[in-house]
Structures are given as C-alpha cells and as structure tokens.
Design a protein around this motif. Structure first.
Motif, PDB file in Angstrom:
ATOM      1  N   LYS A 150       0.811  -0.898   0.169  1.00 56.03           N
ATOM      2  CA  LYS A 150       0.036   0.200  -0.135  1.00 56.03           C
ATOM      3  C   LYS A 150       0.843   1.168   0.105  1.00 56.03           C
ATOM      4  N   LYS A 151       0.533   2.136  -1.180  1.00 55.89           N
ATOM      5  CA  LYS A 151       1.673   3.246  -1.362  1.00 55.89           C
ATOM      6  C   LYS A 151       1.026   4.421  -0.422  1.00 55.89           C
ATOM      7  N   LYS A 152       2.575   5.489   0.036  1.00 52.59           N
ATOM      8  CA  LYS A 152       1.768   6.990   0.581  1.00 52.59           C
ATOM      9  C   LYS A 152       2.010   7.399  -0.316  1.00 52.59           C
ATOM     10  N   ILE A 153       1.002   9.219  -0.191  1.00 56.93           N
ATOM     11  CA  ILE A 153       1.660   9.789  -2.128  1.00 56.93           C
ATOM     12  C   ILE A 153       1.643  11.054  -0.674  1.00 56.93           C
ATOM     13  N   GLY A 154       2.073  11.428  -1.177  1.00 58.88           N
ATOM     14  CA  GLY A 154       2.774  13.409  -1.064  1.00 58.88           C
ATOM     15  C   GLY A 154       2.996  14.274  -1.972  1.00 58.88           C
ATOM     16  N   PHE A 155       3.087  15.977  -1.607  1.00 55.91           N
ATOM     17  CA  PHE A 155       3.221  16.634  -2.748  1.00 55.91           C
ATOM     18  C   PHE A 155       4.690  17.201  -2.553  1.00 55.91           C
ATOM     19  N   LEU A 156       5.419  17.427  -2.952  1.00 52.50           N
ATOM     20  CA  LEU A 156       7.290  18.069  -2.918  1.00 52.50           C
ATOM     21  C   LEU A 156       7.044  19.556  -3.707  1.00 52.50           C
ATOM     22  N   SER A 157       6.322  20.559  -2.141  1.00 50.39           N
ATOM     23  CA  SER A 157       7.016  21.976  -3.345  1.00 50.39           C
ATOM     24  C   SER A 157       8.460  22.674  -2.898  1.00 50.39           C
ATOM     25  N   PHE A 158       8.805  22.882  -4.378  1.00 54.76           N
ATOM     26  CA  PHE A 158      10.040  23.977  -4.276  1.00 54.76           C
ATOM     27  C   PHE A 158       9.660  25.256  -3.191  1.00 54.76           C
ATOM     28  N   GLY A 159       8.759  25.563  -3.017  1.00 50.69           N
ATOM     29  CA  GLY A 159       8.052  27.067  -3.041  1.00 50.69           C
ATOM     30  C   GLY A 159       8.994  28.270  -3.292  1.00 50.69           C
ATOM     31  N   HIS A 160       8.725  28.388  -4.984  1.00 48.79           N
ATOM     32  CA  HIS A 160       9.611  29.315  -5.454  1.00 48.79           C
ATOM     33  C   HIS A 160       8.944  30.757  -5.648  1.00 48.79           C
ATOM     34  N   GLU A 190      -1.660  26.679   3.681  1.00 45.62           N
ATOM     35  CA  GLU A 190      -2.546  26.263   2.977  1.00 45.62           C
ATOM     36  C   GLU A 190      -2.613  25.187   2.289  1.00 45.62           C
ATOM     37  N   LEU A 191      -1.702  25.131   0.870  1.00 46.15           N
ATOM     38  CA  LEU A 191      -1.872  23.044   0.166  1.00 46.15           C
ATOM     39  C   LEU A 191      -1.866  22.070   1.390  1.00 46.15           C
ATOM     40  N   ALA A 192      -1.175  22.906   1.639  1.00 50.08           N
ATOM     41  CA  ALA A 192      -1.129  20.833   3.229  1.00 50.08           C
ATOM     42  C   ALA A 192      -2.115  21.321   3.994  1.00 50.08           C
ATOM     43  N   GLU A 193      -3.186  22.018   4.073  1.00 47.78           N
ATOM     44  CA  GLU A 193      -4.546  22.225   4.666  1.00 47.78           C
ATOM     45  C   GLU A 193      -5.553  21.525   3.305  1.00 47.78           C
ATOM     46  N   ALA A 194      -5.179  22.406   2.503  1.00 45.12           N
ATOM     47  CA  ALA A 194      -6.017  21.500   0.990  1.00 45.12           C
ATOM     48  C   ALA A 194      -5.517  19.917   0.751  1.00 45.12           C
ATOM     49  N   ALA A 195      -4.414  20.045   0.738  1.00 43.76           N
ATOM     50  CA  ALA A 195      -4.117  18.383   0.895  1.00 43.76           C
ATOM     51  C   ALA A 195      -4.426  16.899   1.893  1.00 43.76           C
ATOM     52  N   GLU A 196      -4.445  17.955   2.988  1.00 37.82           N
ATOM     53  CA  GLU A 196      -4.903  16.732   4.167  1.00 37.82           C
ATOM     54  C   GLU A 196      -6.945  16.466   3.767  1.00 37.82           C
ATOM     55  N   GLU A 197      -7.551  17.399   3.273  1.00 37.56           N
ATOM     56  CA  GLU A 197      -8.728  17.704   3.310  1.00 37.56           C
ATOM     57  C   GLU A 197      -9.419  16.289   2.224  1.00 37.56           C
ATOM     58  N   PRO A 206      10.263  26.682  11.006  1.00 40.68           N
ATOM     59  CA  PRO A 206       8.979  27.531  11.412  1.00 40.68           C
ATOM     60  C   PRO A 206       7.758  27.078  10.579  1.00 40.68           C
ATOM     61  N   LEU A 207       8.043  26.832   9.360  1.00 35.21           N
ATOM     62  CA  LEU A 207       6.816  25.999   7.993  1.00 35.21           C
ATOM     63  C   LEU A 207       6.456  25.129   8.552  1.00 35.21           C
ATOM     64  N   LEU A 208       7.757  24.317   9.325  1.00 34.38           N
ATOM     65  CA  LEU A 208       6.827  22.710   9.244  1.00 34.38           C
ATOM     66  C   LEU A 208       6.017  23.136  10.600  1.00 34.38           C
ATOM     67  N   ALA A 209       7.089  22.962  11.964  1.00 29.81           N
ATOM     68  CA  ALA A 209       5.757  23.693  12.484  1.00 29.81           C
ATOM     69  C   ALA A 209       4.625  24.819  12.536  1.00 29.81           C
ATOM     70  N   ALA A 210       4.073  25.334  11.728  1.00 32.33           N
ATOM     71  CA  ALA A 210       2.974  26.593  11.339  1.00 32.33           C
ATOM     72  C   ALA A 210       2.108  25.298  10.395  1.00 32.33           C
ATOM     73  N   ILE A 211       3.046  24.492  10.283  1.00 34.56           N
ATOM     74  CA  ILE A 211       1.888  23.063   8.780  1.00 34.56           C
ATOM     75  C   ILE A 211       1.332  22.638   9.953  1.00 34.56           C
ATOM     76  N   GLY A 212       2.088  21.793  10.588  1.00 33.16           N
ATOM     77  CA  GLY A 212       1.756  20.615  12.205  1.00 33.16           C
ATOM     78  C   GLY A 212       1.213  21.863  12.875  1.00 33.16           C
ATOM     79  N   VAL A 240      -2.855  27.933  -4.478  1.00 31.29           N
ATOM     80  CA  VAL A 240      -3.389  26.994  -3.999  1.00 31.29           C
ATOM     81  C   VAL A 240      -4.058  26.296  -4.952  1.00 31.29           C
ATOM     82  N   ALA A 241      -5.354  26.814  -5.518  1.00 31.74           N
ATOM     83  CA  ALA A 241      -5.962  26.524  -6.014  1.00 31.74           C
ATOM     84  C   ALA A 241      -6.438  25.176  -6.981  1.00 31.74           C
ATOM     85  N   TYR A 242      -4.961  25.883  -7.800  1.00 30.44           N
ATOM     86  CA  TYR A 242      -4.150  25.505  -9.350  1.00 30.44           C
ATOM     87  C   TYR A 242      -3.903  23.656  -8.826  1.00 30.44           C
ATOM     88  N   ASN A 243      -3.080  23.817  -7.553  1.00 26.10           N
ATOM     89  CA  ASN A 243      -2.523  22.423  -7.128  1.00 26.10           C
ATOM     90  C   ASN A 243      -3.779  21.797  -6.345  1.00 26.10           C
TER      91      ASN A 243
END
Length: 339
Positions: free
Chosen positions: A2-12, A33-40, A62-68, A316-319
């Motif tokens: 069973k696979k897991k999937i995630g997104f990877l952002s370069f944050g340009h 915001e994209l992490a929140e949408a991805a979780e949904e 700081p970014l990972l803590a905020a997403i968490g 965010v909406a496009y991704n």
C-alpha cells in the motif's frame, strides 16, 4: 504494498507575470494552505525542498511547525535539507520542537544537497570542511552528530561548579520516535547503501549522479534494491521506508494544456559538475495515460511513498486541483487509497 502519496514543493516565488507567489510571504503562507487542502483530499504528506541563496523555501522548521499546528493527520517533511549548512545540535532542537508541535508527524529528509548557484555557500554560513574532507563527507558527519543528538546521546558536560555533579547532557527537547523518521536523499547507489548502514529511510533523488544506460526508473529501482539488501545485512529491527519523487502534470482542462502541453516526457542525460547524470522524466498528459505509465514504473513499484512535485507558483487552488486529480485518477493505479 500500500502506497502513501505526498506533494513536494520547491516554494518558488517571483514578482513576475502569472506568478501567484510574488513574495516569500506568499510562498510560505500558500504552502501552509496547500497542506491543509491536501489533508482534506486524503493526501498523506506535505514536503518541501530547502535551497539557500535562492527565491525558494530556505528555513524549513518554522514552516513545518506552522503546518503541523494547522493540520492534524498529514505527514510533514523535507526533501531535502542540505546538511552542509546546518548546526546539527541546534537543528536537533528545532526538529524535535516541530515534531512535538505536529504530534509526531515529522518525516525529515536530509542529504548533501543539490548543485547550487552560490560558490561554497555553506562556507559563507561558517562551515568550512577541514583539510582533506569533502563537502559530502562534511554532510554525512553532521548527519551522524544530528542522529546521535535526537537519540538522546550526551553531547555536552555539566558544569560541576554550578551543579555540584559531573555528567552528560542531551539536547532538549527530545521527540520520541523521531530517529526512525529521518530519511537520506541519495543520488547514487553507494550513498543509498550508506544510508541503509546507518539505519535511516531512503529518499531516492529525481537526479541520479550516475548513468548506466538504462532508463531512469530502472536505475532507481536498482538503487532501491541495493538499499534494501544493505538494510537487511545491517540487521536493523524495523522495516525501512523508501520514497521516490515524480513530476506529474495531469491535463484535464485547456489551461493545463497551455501550461504543460509541450513538456518533454523522456529521461534527460547530461553532465552535472563533470559527472554523467540521469534526470527523471516529466509525466504530462491525460490522467489515465499517466496512471498506466506510473503503474509500469519500476521504482514506483519498489517504493512505498510517492512524492508529486507541484508548480507552486500557480497558486493553491490550481495545485489543489492537480492533487485532487491525482487522488481520483492516478494514485489508485499505483496502489494508493485514502487513509
């Protein structure tokens, strides 16, 4: 498997026509915001790349803590942190804090890092390799210090004049289980085997700095097989995780065709820092065709986690729409289902 999937952002981010991330603040806030949408959507992971001296994400904790703090289930991680730039003990404190904030969801990818525009950039940060030590050696030695630190090893001594006793001190805080959630980003078969030896998970790079003439997915699958064999030989008492990244751009609307219709769908081979290297292809086209191609991808079959790179400057909406297409029409074909 069973696979897991995630997104990877370069944050340009660029203040340019068409960019939805004009500033660093845009890039950071939209990643959350994209992490929140991805979780949904049921996506399993939100991962970021780390680059210095670029208009991209650079300071992950700081970014990972905020997403968490804004999510409850999705894994949060990096792919990868360039260890040449890091103070491994301070990083151990930051990683533990981010992991505790997220409730133990941190999946931290570290490595030597990728080619960069800065000349000896890590030396500007104050980290100069000793005589006879390569940049790669420096990254690996710092990684080992970091692993000891997050495992609770004593890395400092008490001051008897203040405490009345002598003994060792570990960095604080400590995050239970974090040691098993560290990944090494490997660009060669040999570094994958090294990662297995020290007992960390494998993030196989979309750029392999070697080329044997076989297609990228087959070379990557060979790397994964060697990693798993080395893991078994080392006698570790858990099963490792293995991830690969894929650039997937499903075309479902005319705007997608305008953006991605001309993408090259073949491996690329070239010289990188004088080494013949092989780059993974981009999967652009109709979702059903991409699903069939990924299902036949040898490295995708051999891994348990697939990270899909996202064109974050499109917003965010496009991704989120790309990720929704992946969850509905592509990921099920490679063995994924919602949690």
């Amino acid at each position: 498997m069973k696979k897991k999937i995630g997104f990877l952002s370069f944050g340009h981010w660029r203040n340019a026509a068409g960019s939805q991330t004009r500033t660093a603040g845009d890039s950071l806030l939209q990643t959350i915001e994209l992490a929140e949408a991805a979780e949904e959507l049921g996506v399993d992971g939100a991962f970021v790349r780390v680059h210095h001296f670029e208009r991209q994400l650079a300071s992950p904790f700081p970014l990972l803590a905020a997403i968490g703090a804004r999510t409850s289930r999705i894994e949060i991680g990096t792919g990868v942190i360039d260890m040449r730039y890091e103070n491994p003990l301070y990083m151990a404190e930051e990683a533990a804090a981010a992991d505790l904030i997220s409730g133990g969801r941190l999946q931290l990818g570290v490595s030597r890092g990728s080619p960069e525009s800065a000349l000896r950039g890590s030396e500007v940060f104050g980290y100069v390799p000793p005589e006879g030590v390569s940049a790669a050696d420096l990254a690996r030695s710092k990684t080992e210090i970091f692993l000891d630190a997050i495992s609770g090893a004593a890395v400092a001594q008490t001051d008897p004049a203040r405490t009345g006793v002598s003994g060792g001190l570990a960095v604080q805080p400590q995050a239970p289980g974090l040691r098993e959630r560290i990944w090494w980003g490997a660009g060669t078969r040999a570094t994958a085997q090294w990662a297995a030896g020290i007992g960390v998970n494998l993030q196989s790079s979309t750029l392999l700095t070697e080329d044997t003439g076989v297609p990228f997915d087959e070379l990557q699958a060979e790397q994964i097989e060697l990693y798993r064999s080395a893991w078994a030989e080392a006698g570790h008492d858990r099963e490792p995780r293995v991830s690969v990244s894929r650039s997937v751009l499903p075309i479902t609307e005319e705007i997608d065709r305008i953006y991605f219709g001309g993408q090259e769908n073949e491996d690329q081979v070239g010289l990188l820092e004088g080494v013949r290297s092989r780059f993974g292809r981009t999967y652009a086209g109709e979702p059903d065709r991409i699903a069939a191609e990924l299902a036949a991808d040898a490295a995708v079959r051999a891994s348990d986690t697939i990270l899909f790179t996202v064109p974050n400057q499109l917003g965010v909406a496009y991704n989120a729409r790309i990720l929704e297409t992946i969850t509905k029409h592509i990921a099920p074909a490679i063995g994924w289902s919602p949690a």
